[in-house]
Design an enzyme around this catalytic site. Sequence first.
Site, PDB file in Angstrom:
ATOM      1  N   SER A   1       0.715  -1.163   0.104  1.00 47.42           N
ATOM      2  CA  SER A   1       0.192  -0.104  -0.140  1.00 47.42           C
ATOM      3  C   SER A   1       0.723   1.269  -0.123  1.00 47.42           C
ATOM      4  O   SER A   1       2.077   1.702   0.319  1.00 47.42           O
ATOM      5  CB  SER A   1      -1.223  -0.322   0.841  1.00 47.42           C
ATOM      6  OG  SER A   1      -1.457  -1.459   1.480  1.00 47.42           O
TER       7      SER A   1
HETATM    8  N1  SAH Z   1       0.862  -5.526   4.346  1.00 52.97           N
HETATM    9  C1  SAH Z   1       1.423  -5.942   3.754  1.00 52.97           C
HETATM   10  C2  SAH Z   1       1.012  -5.515   2.178  1.00 52.97           C
HETATM   11  C3  SAH Z   1       0.342  -6.642   1.224  1.00 52.97           C
HETATM   12  S1  SAH Z   1      -0.809  -7.058   0.330  1.00 52.97           S
HETATM   13  C4  SAH Z   1       3.016  -5.174   3.253  1.00 52.97           C
HETATM   14  O1  SAH Z   1       3.563  -4.453   3.654  1.00 52.97           O
HETATM   15  O2  SAH Z   1       3.770  -5.071   2.064  1.00 52.97           O
HETATM   16  C5  SAH Z   1      -1.610  -8.107   0.922  1.00 52.97           C
HETATM   17  C6  SAH Z   1      -0.909  -9.698   1.149  1.00 52.97           C
HETATM   18  O3  SAH Z   1      -2.154 -10.070   2.017  1.00 52.97           O
HETATM   19  C7  SAH Z   1      -0.824 -10.296   0.394  1.00 52.97           C
HETATM   20  O4  SAH Z   1       0.328 -10.810   0.217  1.00 52.97           O
HETATM   21  C8  SAH Z   1      -1.893 -11.575   0.142  1.00 52.97           C
HETATM   22  O5  SAH Z   1      -1.656 -12.495  -0.300  1.00 52.97           O
HETATM   23  C9  SAH Z   1      -2.081 -11.283   1.519  1.00 52.97           C
HETATM   24  N2  SAH Z   1      -3.710 -12.093   1.724  1.00 52.97           N
HETATM   25  C10 SAH Z   1      -4.372 -12.148   0.819  1.00 52.97           C
HETATM   26  N3  SAH Z   1      -5.111 -13.322   1.569  1.00 52.97           N
HETATM   27  C11 SAH Z   1      -5.115 -14.173   2.985  1.00 52.97           C
HETATM   28  C12 SAH Z   1      -4.932 -15.015   4.204  1.00 52.97           C
HETATM   29  N4  SAH Z   1      -6.400 -15.098   3.939  1.00 52.97           N
HETATM   30  N5  SAH Z   1      -4.223 -14.902   4.573  1.00 52.97           N
HETATM   31  C13 SAH Z   1      -3.035 -14.250   4.714  1.00 52.97           C
HETATM   32  N6  SAH Z   1      -2.453 -13.442   3.896  1.00 52.97           N
HETATM   33  C14 SAH Z   1      -3.497 -12.458   2.915  1.00 52.97           C
END
Ligand code: SAH
Length: 289
Positions: free
Chosen positions: A132
């Site tokens: 983000s």
């Molecule tokens: N906080 C992260 C943002 C990652 S984007 C950063 O700083 O980079 C959101 C992430 O959520 C993705 O990697 C996606 O694979 C993950 N995601 C989606 N559904 C999920 C679930 N049920 N359990 C764990 N991760 C999940």
Amino acid sequence: MKKRPAFPAQLDLGQDHPAPTPRMAVTRVQSSAQATKGTTALAKPASVTPARPARAKAPAATTVDVAPTGLGLDSAQVRGRMVRKLYEQGIEDAMVLKAMETIERHRFVDSALVNQAYEDTSLPIGLGQTISKPNVVARMLALLRQGRNLHIDGKLGRVLEIGTGCGYQAALLSAMSKEVYSIERLRGLHEKARENLRHLRAGNLHLLFGDGMLGYAQGAPYAGIIAAAGGEAVPDAWIDQLGVGGRLVAPLVTAQGQQALLVLDKTPQGVQRQWLEAVHFVPLKSGVA
Ligand code: SAH
């Protein structure tokens, strides 16, 4: 180019931790020296001592405008400028700003994107996922800290992050919380985050591979839960695992079919929800891949 220290991440299956749930491997991001200390206290409930987040004074103006030019960049000034912008945009929580000034966002993005690491933009992190933009990350962290869930020293207690992604937000959380559990469902990103986070040697940060929709009961109760992926509803497990006095911040699909930020407080009287601004997050998915 700055060389990252080659530290082995420890598989966190030692005696100071309970056995992980099936399919949930826990990795503690720390050095082997720290691993022997066994300082984690899982049995302690998350503190719910209320305290207000400190408001920051305006960050000092940076006189030199430098753009990052590679991984070896002296990026402190660029981060200073990013933090100043965040403050101007209304992020006033001193601990959030401090963490964002300290954690090197450029270490979490692919080398081809390093030049954009400190712009207020979301960036691809692989496997169709995105990190983000700093403003949204800062806003969510500030909201998390505005709950009645702060420790006496101003830090959050135990925090659960759903969606480790590249590990950037997990790094920020580790700087402002006692203990962080971060879950990722994509093995490729879980591994990437472990690599990206190694240099921090954060003994309070635990990376988990698994389905975050189930939460992580072994770490509960949590002072805070933060999701980086948007679902249709808040999974019951998250509400169950949130401590009384704890706060959850998550993107969620509204009745109108748009995503918006949801802030959920678990109070002795029950659960209180507030809908905030529209956001655009990758979808929350079940299972692992
Ligand atoms: N906080 C992260 C943002 C990652 S984007 C950063 O700083 O980079 C959101 C992430 O959520 C993705 O990697 C996606 O694979 C993950 N995601 C989606 N559904 C999920 C679930 N049920 N359990 C764990 N991760 C999940």
